[in-house]
Structure formats: structure tokens, C-alpha cells
Design a protein around this motif. Sequence first.
Motif, PDB file in Angstrom:
ATOM      1  N   ASP B 186       0.679  -1.245   0.029  1.00  0.00           N
ATOM      2  CA  ASP B 186      -0.044   0.048  -0.143  1.00  0.00           C
ATOM      3  C   ASP B 186       0.855   1.213   0.000  1.00  0.00           C
ATOM      4  OD1 ASP B 186      -1.922   1.981   0.438  1.00  0.00           O
ATOM      5  OD2 ASP B 186      -2.784   0.898   2.197  1.00  0.00           O
ATOM      6  N   LEU B 189       1.273   3.398   2.960  1.00  0.00           N
ATOM      7  CA  LEU B 189       2.370   2.952   4.266  1.00  0.00           C
ATOM      8  C   LEU B 189       3.792   3.764   3.935  1.00  0.00           C
ATOM      9  CD1 LEU B 189       1.496  -0.692   4.363  1.00  0.00           C
ATOM     10  CD2 LEU B 189       1.013   1.110   6.176  1.00  0.00           C
ATOM     11  N   SER B 193       5.320   6.655   6.374  1.00  0.00           N
ATOM     12  CA  SER B 193       6.713   6.327   6.800  1.00  0.00           C
ATOM     13  C   SER B 193       7.661   7.830   6.447  1.00  0.00           C
ATOM     14  CB  SER B 193       7.433   5.136   6.007  1.00  0.00           C
ATOM     15  OG  SER B 193       8.838   5.193   5.972  1.00  0.00           O
ATOM     16  N   VAL B 207       9.682  -0.630   6.219  1.00  0.00           N
ATOM     17  CA  VAL B 207       8.472  -0.667   5.347  1.00  0.00           C
ATOM     18  C   VAL B 207       8.182  -1.983   4.298  1.00  0.00           C
ATOM     19  CG1 VAL B 207       6.389   0.321   4.539  1.00  0.00           C
ATOM     20  CG2 VAL B 207       7.904   1.602   6.350  1.00  0.00           C
TER      21      VAL B 207
END
Lengths: 341, 291
Positions: B186, B189, B193, B207
Amino acid sequence: MTLKTTLLASAALLALSTAARAEGELHLYIWSDSIAPELITKFEAETGTKVTVDGYNSNEDLLTKLQAGATGYDLVMPSQHFVRIMIDQGLLEDIDAASLAAFQQVDPKWRGQWWDETNDYSIPVAYGTAGYTVNRDQYKGAVDSWSVFFEPSAELQGKIALLSYPDEVVGAAQLYLGVPFCSENPDEMKKVLDLLMAQKPSVAAYTSDNIENRIGGGEVAAHFWWDGNSMKTRANDGANIEYAMPKEGLVGWIDSLAVPKGAANIDNAKAFIDFMSTPENATVQYNYYGHSSPVALDLAVAKYTPENAPELFPTVKVEFSRACSPAAQDLVTKVWTQLLQ
Amino acid sequence: MRADFRIWGLLPAWVIMGFTLIIPIGIVIAVSFAARGAYGGFDWALSGEPYVQILYQVGWTDELEFNPQYLYIIARTLWLAAITTLICMAVSLPVAYYIARQPRAVKAALVYLVTLPFWVSMIVRVYAWLMILGNDGVIEKALVATGLTSGIDSLLFNDGAMLVGMVYSYLPLMILPVFASVEKLDGALIEASHDLYANRWVTLRRVILPLAWPGLMAGAILVFVPCLGAVLEPILLGGGKQLLMGNLIQTQFGGGRNWPFGAAIAVVLMGLVMIVLMARALRDGGRHDAA
């Protein structure tokens, strides 16, 4: 529905493959590209027999397949020591080869040899030698001894290639060292290992594939190889290469046609052996395959002579590979495994 | 009723698995305990000799001595497979990430290109490398054409050439599973971050990598396992100067005429593969339990 269709299709396929075992068929399992395609076509036209051809690249492949119980082949083409092993192992059909018309064409010096003393099982079809070839653009020196190959000068550092299996290579090393073939003496075989180990830093590759390009194109300067292949690459592709005649001798081989045990089409196989051995067809085969013929040729049409194909007419002694005892074979394998460990 | 169907409904699969996988493996194991035939083949007899032979040999002076040569061959095989897998992992992550970020049509085209080599025979693909790396090959010609050099020694027949061939052969098997997991990643995300002041490196490590990890692991197994049995690249590109397990097994069934020993090495190879797969399965199992 789909399942039913699939089952029906498989059943039909099975039926077809069973029919393929019936009359009018001949299934060859021979050295890859070893029989002139035009002869296969001609045989099919003359007899109405449908011929299929499968190829192999080493005697071991053939032996392993027959031992594993491969059925469906009618004619195979083992080298002399494997003819011996296959007879002893009961893998060949007694076809009373001496009674075939083909036998009358065989040069008497190839009759009643140790691999088939009674001429019951096999008719020879081609013979030749294993030695080494040098690329003359890369290496100008003399090639009259195996020392050039096994104890190479600085000029050949990293420019030597051998085969990927020990059979003929170890034989050649034995000729050079004066060790008998199939020696069961560990001390003698240790000497063979030492020789090959000392040679290894100069070796570029141990590989049996694609030799034509490697030596013809100059990727390496010296390659372990066969007489006829070397000759054809020189004659047909114009490669500047020379097949050496080492004074210690060359490793000999002779391939024969034989019928595996339980073959379905023995009569067709015999007819094919006779067909291959008439002077006319044997000459076509000779001109195609480029290896010497143990059966009589039509010399007016034969393409290769001592003048244009000296590779096929060795001027040094030729020693034929033997069928080694398990003890001797283990030593050969041991040499090879330690060499490449 | 439904449970019944679950069993007999899979009957065709069971039959195929049984005849083409389980029984042949059983035969290999049985042969590894048999006695060798004098000229290849084998005779039924219970013997542990092939397994002893992996560790001990009759020396040149006729006594039984410890012989690590087959252990070296096994170690070398594992090493080569591991290095190949690591390189494939390192290369596939950026490639898969790049593909996953493309528009739908481009993505489909790129994935198609990755799978394209599978339509060509493995041998042909390895031969192509002979022409690229060899004397007067593509690389040499290109270098000469740019005037950088007047000619180079052949790039073939060394460990580097072998490794290039191995990575090339198995890379698609790594890219596809990594792509599958990266594609689901995704983008929010990654933005999150960055919003939390992570720099690119930290984002990658904290991540992207964890989310791509299942794909990398799946790919690692797909690459590592076939690498253990590689035969072509070591001979054609590496020059066959050192045996690997694949060549060793081939030698024993062929010229060596020692089927039981060949079968024993095959069983050891199979054991190694199973250890890898089971370690992975156990770890996965553990993770699921924890979650």
C-alpha cells in the motif's frame, strides 16, 4: 464432460502408441546424427517401413537406458567395449549376424573380434579414433606426442579443453604413460591422476558439447576430440585445425549395429543392417558421417581419401578401449572424481 | 459427505502423485541401499555401503580412510546455490518494485517479458551466453567497437561466467513472487513512513522489505532448490572443472557404473532440500501460531 474427453483422448493415444509397435516399424536408438538422413528416407521408400530415430551422446546413456528396461527399440549402435558388456549382460538379441548378407561386406580384420567372437550379435558400421585437435592459428608447434597436450608448454596455458567424462581421456593418458587400459593397479592409476592434476591448471574446460565452435573458433587452442569430427570441421567449415598423430598412439573405437533383447521388429532391424552394408549405401553413409567404414565401399564415389582426410588414416598405432572390470572402472571413476573434486 | 469428497475427489491427484513422485522416490531410496551391478544396474541386497562411501574411501594404498571430497562437493553445491539465491534476491527487489509501480498495461507487458525466457529451451538460453561471453563474442565486439580495448581474453570457463548463467536462468522465479507481494504494498504506508520523518533507507528497511519478505522467501526456495541440481551452467559456462552434486550423480549412473552410490547422493540431495523446506514450513507455522 472435460474429464470424459480427457480420458477418451488418453485412451486414443494409448491405442495409437500400441499400434506403433506393430508391423512395418523400425525404432533406432543410435549415436546422435550418426546415420545419413537420406538413407533413412531411402529405406522407408524401398521397404515401406516407418523408421523413427532417437539419439544418444554416450555409450553409458545407451547402457543405462537398456539396463533400466527401455523397450521399444529395435536397433542400437554401441561401441566395441559396450557390445561386450551388453552381450555379457544378456541385453542383446542373438541375430546370427554371420548369416546376414551384411557380414560378407565386413572387412575380415573386423570379424570375430573379442567384443563378439562368434559374430552372433553385431555388424560394425563405423570406426575411428579419439585424440586431440589443435587450432593452427593459436598453436604452431609440433603435435607428434601426447606430451604437447598433457604436459603443455606456456603457449597452451588455459587454452586446453577435454571431454566431460573420463572414458577416452583416461585411455589417452594411459597410452602416454604406458599404463595398460583397464589397469587394476592403484599405483599405475595414481600416475594417471598425477598427470591429469598437473595438467589441470592449463585446462580451460572439461566439456563434450559444442566442440566444433570451441576449437574451430579458437576459444581454446587444443581440444580432446574424434578424428571424423575434426576432419569435417576442417573440410566443411574451413577451420584451421589439425588432428594430432601422437607417437604414443590413439584411442580406437568401433561402433556396431545390434538388436536389443526383446525388440519387436527384429526382421526389420536385420533388413536395415543389410541395407546399411551394401557398398552403395555404405558409401553414402561414409560420405555423410565422415568416419571410417568397416564394410566395403564404392571407392569411386567415396569422398574421403588419405590425401584429403588424413585424420581418418592414422599413421600411429591405435589401441581400442576395453570393457573394464568393476575394480578397474572404480579406479577410473576415482581418478576422475579426485581430478574434479 | 463433503469430507468424503475431499478425499476421493482428489483421487486423480493422489494417483498421479503416487505414480510419478512417491513411487519413483521410493525406488531411488531402495536402490541407494542395493548392491551395485558389475556393469551398472543393481542387485537387490541390503547394503549401507553407498552411504559409507560418501564419507570414507579405499585409499590409493588400499586402506579405508576418511575422505572429505564428497563433502566438499556438497558444500560447494550449497554455496553456489546460496550465492545465486542472494544475488537473485538483491536484483529482483528493485526490478519487482519498479514493475509494480507502472500503469496497469505496462505492468502486464513487463511481467510478460519476465516470463518470456521460459518459452525458450534452457539449453538454448545457456548457449546464448556462450555467444555473449565467448571469444569474439558480443561483449568483446562491443568493447572493441568503442575503442576501449583491442581485444580481451575469453570471459568463459570461470566461476563468474557460471554464476551469471545461474542467476540469469533462475531470476524470473524470484521476480514473480516478489512482484506478487510488492504489488499489494500500500503506497499510503510509504507516505506514512515519510510523514514520520523516515528517510528513504529507513523506509526501505522498515516498511518495504518486511512487506516484500514473504515473496522473497518464496522466491528463495524456488531458486535455491533447482540450483542444487544445476548441471548445464557449471559444465557449459563454468568449464566443468569442479564437480557439483548434479554432475556427480550423473557420473555415477553413467561412466561410474555405480547406481547405488549415485542414488545415495541423490537421497542426500533430496534430504537437504527437505531440510530447507521443513525449516521454512516450521517457521511459518510458528508465525501463524503466534498470530
